[in-house]
Write a protein that holds these residues in place. Structure first.
Motif, PDB file in Angstrom:
ATOM      1  N   LYS A 156       0.920  -0.915   0.375  1.00 35.14           N
ATOM      2  CA  LYS A 156       0.240  -0.080  -0.225  1.00 35.14           C
ATOM      3  C   LYS A 156       0.875   1.571  -0.110  1.00 35.14           C
ATOM      4  CE  LYS A 156      -3.899   2.029   2.678  1.00 35.14           C
ATOM      5  NZ  LYS A 156      -4.774   1.993   3.793  1.00 35.14           N
ATOM      6  N   LEU A 157       1.957   0.967   0.297  1.00 34.09           N
ATOM      7  CA  LEU A 157       3.039   2.456   0.848  1.00 34.09           C
ATOM      8  C   LEU A 157       3.678   2.507  -0.759  1.00 34.09           C
ATOM      9  CD1 LEU A 157       5.188   2.054   4.523  1.00 34.09           C
ATOM     10  CD2 LEU A 157       2.873   4.112   3.968  1.00 34.09           C
ATOM     11  N   ARG A 158       3.522   1.794  -1.424  1.00 35.90           N
ATOM     12  CA  ARG A 158       5.026   1.377  -2.601  1.00 35.90           C
ATOM     13  C   ARG A 158       3.605   1.858  -3.348  1.00 35.90           C
ATOM     14  NH1 ARG A 158       4.903  -1.099  -7.315  1.00 35.90           N
ATOM     15  NH2 ARG A 158       3.123  -2.936  -6.033  1.00 35.90           N
ATOM     16  N   GLU A 162       4.229   5.678  -5.724  1.00 36.41           N
ATOM     17  CA  GLU A 162       4.008   5.148  -6.813  1.00 36.41           C
ATOM     18  C   GLU A 162       3.104   6.821  -7.599  1.00 36.41           C
ATOM     19  OE1 GLU A 162       3.502   1.791  -8.588  1.00 36.41           O
ATOM     20  OE2 GLU A 162       5.545   0.806  -7.926  1.00 36.41           O
ATOM     21  N   GLU A 163       1.898   6.973  -7.257  1.00 35.80           N
ATOM     22  CA  GLU A 163       0.730   7.164  -6.903  1.00 35.80           C
ATOM     23  C   GLU A 163       1.378   8.818  -7.157  1.00 35.80           C
ATOM     24  OE1 GLU A 163      -3.933   8.683  -6.292  1.00 35.80           O
ATOM     25  OE2 GLU A 163      -2.503   7.281  -5.106  1.00 35.80           O
ATOM     26  N   ALA A 167       2.170  11.664  -9.930  1.00 33.01           N
ATOM     27  CA  ALA A 167       1.875  13.163 -10.491  1.00 33.01           C
ATOM     28  C   ALA A 167       2.322  14.341 -10.868  1.00 33.01           C
ATOM     29  CB  ALA A 167       0.923  13.174  -8.325  1.00 33.01           C
ATOM     30  N   ILE A 168       3.484  14.469  -9.443  1.00 31.45           N
ATOM     31  CA  ILE A 168       4.890  15.065  -9.861  1.00 31.45           C
ATOM     32  C   ILE A 168       4.895  14.804 -11.281  1.00 31.45           C
ATOM     33  CG2 ILE A 168       6.949  15.584  -8.936  1.00 31.45           C
ATOM     34  CD1 ILE A 168       5.896  14.563  -6.041  1.00 31.45           C
ATOM     35  N   ASN A 169       5.776  13.497 -11.607  1.00 35.13           N
ATOM     36  CA  ASN A 169       6.021  13.592 -12.826  1.00 35.13           C
ATOM     37  C   ASN A 169       4.956  14.677 -13.885  1.00 35.13           C
ATOM     38  OD1 ASN A 169       8.366  12.468 -11.947  1.00 35.13           O
ATOM     39  ND2 ASN A 169       7.654  10.502 -12.304  1.00 35.13           N
ATOM     40  N   THR A 170       3.971  14.097 -13.783  1.00 26.64           N
ATOM     41  CA  THR A 170       3.126  14.443 -14.540  1.00 26.64           C
ATOM     42  C   THR A 170       3.002  16.418 -14.210  1.00 26.64           C
ATOM     43  OG1 THR A 170       1.612  12.579 -14.461  1.00 26.64           O
ATOM     44  CG2 THR A 170       0.680  14.725 -15.788  1.00 26.64           C
ATOM     45  N   PHE A 171       3.055  16.064 -13.674  1.00 23.00           N
ATOM     46  CA  PHE A 171       2.896  18.112 -13.158  1.00 23.00           C
ATOM     47  C   PHE A 171       4.421  18.905 -13.986  1.00 23.00           C
ATOM     48  CE2 PHE A 171       3.920  21.995 -10.372  1.00 23.00           C
ATOM     49  CZ  PHE A 171       2.954  22.532 -10.450  1.00 23.00           C
ATOM     50  N   LYS A 172       5.328  18.433 -13.611  1.00 18.29           N
ATOM     51  CA  LYS A 172       6.625  18.644 -14.450  1.00 18.29           C
ATOM     52  C   LYS A 172       6.669  18.548 -15.599  1.00 18.29           C
ATOM     53  CE  LYS A 172       9.632  17.958 -10.022  1.00 18.29           C
ATOM     54  NZ  LYS A 172      10.766  16.936 -10.172  1.00 18.29           N
ATOM     55  N   GLU A 173       5.724  17.607 -16.498  1.00 15.56           N
ATOM     56  CA  GLU A 173       6.046  17.253 -17.634  1.00 15.56           C
ATOM     57  C   GLU A 173       4.861  18.966 -17.919  1.00 15.56           C
ATOM     58  OE1 GLU A 173       7.185  15.953 -21.397  1.00 15.56           O
ATOM     59  OE2 GLU A 173       8.011  16.183 -19.833  1.00 15.56           O
ATOM     60  N   GLU A 174       3.992  18.691 -17.974  1.00 10.18           N
ATOM     61  CA  GLU A 174       2.865  19.209 -17.887  1.00 10.18           C
ATOM     62  C   GLU A 174       3.438  21.210 -18.532  1.00 10.18           C
ATOM     63  OE1 GLU A 174      -0.813  19.301 -16.199  1.00 10.18           O
ATOM     64  OE2 GLU A 174      -1.392  17.175 -16.738  1.00 10.18           O
ATOM     65  N   GLN A 175       4.363  21.606 -16.899  1.00 10.82           N
ATOM     66  CA  GLN A 175       5.127  22.526 -17.249  1.00 10.82           C
ATOM     67  C   GLN A 175       6.195  22.590 -18.057  1.00 10.82           C
ATOM     68  OE1 GLN A 175       3.591  25.210 -14.723  1.00 10.82           O
ATOM     69  NE2 GLN A 175       1.831  23.414 -14.454  1.00 10.82           N
TER      70      GLN A 175
END
Length: 492
Positions: A156-158, A162-163, A167-175
């Protein structure tokens, strides 16, 4: 405002990443997985690796972090105040209700309102994404407070980590995509501004040259004007065409027209040159380029007709000279043949006067045409001279820019060398401090070793003394027993 938004977003993303890292670090001691090995310390307060005390390092890191946060807050506050002042100045000057350009400014104001709404929407979207990431991090931290060493809990922690990472990688890619698009728009805008700036400079030079040419023409040309009727029809048509369509550039400035002609000659007049013209002239539309192409074709046709007309005029001029010469010869022959006859002489004189009158009229027309051609030639020479002067001014201007660029480059190079020297000095000082710390650590270890040897020697001496005391006591006991035994023997 856009710069401030970018700074805030970057800081928020950094804070979220730090929170995730902090959560992972907090989980390690509690779960017992991946826990860092604490360095051992000796009695002197230094660890065995010769480093600084852990609590001192932690205090130093906290101090640096607080300094960075304070600096960031000061910078953000300064930028916010600058934005507020700029907005005030803009609304007080640019959007003045009494301005003469209010109708044009209203369009800019409407466009600005659209951009502001767009930025607000984008900011709300970014805040929503950051809030979602922040909530996920909070949930992860809450889960890490009550750790259960079970496979399900670890899985569950993993999944949660990962989620958050996705989310952070998606945010960075959009920016990143947004920033790349903004960079492209900035480059395009800079190119357009550069082209407009060059055009404005060319306008200034053209206006100056036109004024000088007009003054020179007004001072050099004679007062009498040639009537249009004395000029060939093709020349008149060509001049009217230039007057009606904005001169030899068709209403365009010299910079745009020269680029148009250069690209057109490069493609030899083929329709494929339109695309390259639009790339070189960002301020012109396709319709304008097509209209200018039609004008240029007509300009070339009329200019060719003008050249042919001038050539025909020269040919006719030569023919008239020959006719006048023949008439003179014929008149001389007639005067010799009929000089004895009075009537014939009278007729001859009358004919001669008519011919002379015709010759004088032809001569006047010829002189008038020569004056007009000479005047046109002078105008053309003045234009060529002015073009050469403009070219020289542009060359001097480019040379000035090159010199300024060289001076700026030299200044930047000196600044770079200075910074490099400072960095080298700082590195040397850091190495010296490191060497001093290593020497201190080595001396402390040596002193500690000597102290241990002294303690061990003292312990050995004490052990030897105790052994001697024990042996002496044992010997005394034996002697006492022997004396008692001897005493008992004596008594018996």
């Amino acid at each position: 405002m856009a710069a401030l938004t970018t700074v805030v977003v970057a800081a928020a993303a950094t804070a979220v990443a730090g929170a995730v890292a902090g959560a992972g670090a907090g989980a390690a001691p509690g779960s017992g997985v991946g826990a860092a090995q604490v360095p051992q310390q000796n009695d002197s307060g230094f660890d065995t690796s010769g480093g600084i005390r852990p609590f001192q390092l932690q205090n130093w890191k906290q101090k640096v972090s607080r300094t960075k946060k304070a600096e960031f807050i000061r910078t953000a506050e300064k930028l916010r105040n600058q934005v507020i002042n700029i907005e005030k100045d803009k609304h007080s000057h640019f959007y003045n209700q009494k301005s003469d350009f209010r109708s044009e400014q209203s369009m800019l104001e409407e466009l600005e309102n659209k951009l502001i709404n767009s930025r607000k929407t984008e900011r709300a979207k970014i805040q929503q994404q950051l809030a979602k990431i922040h909530n996920n991090v909070k949930k992860l931290q809450h889960q890490l407070k009550d750790v259960k060493p079970t496979p399900d809990f670890v899985e569950k922690l993993r999944e949660m980590m990962e989620e958050i990472e996705n989310a952070i990688n998606t945010f960075k890619e959009e920016q990143r995509l947004i920033y790349e698009e903004l960079i492209k728009e900035e480059k395009s805008t800079n190119n357009e501004l550069s082209a407009i700036s060059r055009k404005i400079d060319m306008w200034a030079l053209s206006n100056l040259g036109a004024e000088k040419a007009f003054r020179a023409m007004s001072g050099k040309l004679p007062g009498d004007k040639v009537m249009p009727s004395t000029l060939p029809e093709e020349v008149v048509d060509f001049e009217k065409f230039l007057q009606q369509t904005g001169g030899r550039q068709g209403g365009w400035d010299d910079y745009d027209h020269q680029n148009f002609v250069k690209v057109r000659n490069k493609h030899k007049g083929k329709p494929t040159f339109m695309g390259e013209v639009l790339e070189n002239l960002p301020g012109r539309t396709q319709d304008e380029v097509q209209q200018h192409e039609k004008w240029y074709q007509k300009f070339l046709a009329l200019e060719e007709r003008k050249k042919e007309s001038i050539q025909n005029w020269k040919t006719k001029k030569q023919q008239k000279k020959e006719e006048i010469f023949k008439l003179k010869e014929k008149a001389e022959n007639l005067s010799l043949l009929f000089h004895n006859k009075k009537e014939d002489n009278q007729k001859h004189k009358e004919e001669q006067r008519k011919k002379q009158k015709l010759a004088v009229e032809a001569w006047k027309k010829q002189k008038s045409l020569e004056r007009s051609m000479r005047r046109a030639s002078q105008v053309k020479e003045e234009e060529e001279k002015e073009k050469k002067q403009q070219k020289e001014r542009r060359r001097q201007f480019k040379l000035k820019l090159l010199l300024e660029s060289y001076a700026q480059q030299k200044k930047e190079q000196e600044e770079f060398l200075r910074l490099e020297k400072e960095m080298r000095e700082k590195t040397e000082k850091a190495e010296k401090r490191k060497a001093a710390a290593e020497e201190i650590s080595r001396f402390q270890e040596r002193d500690l070793h000597k102290l241990k040897l002294k303690i061990l020697d003292r312990q050995l001496k004490e052990d030897e003394k105790a052994e001697k005391q024990r042996k002496l006591a044992k010997l005394k006991e034996k002697v006492l027993r022997a004396e008692i035994h001897l005493f008992l023997l004596v008594l018996s």
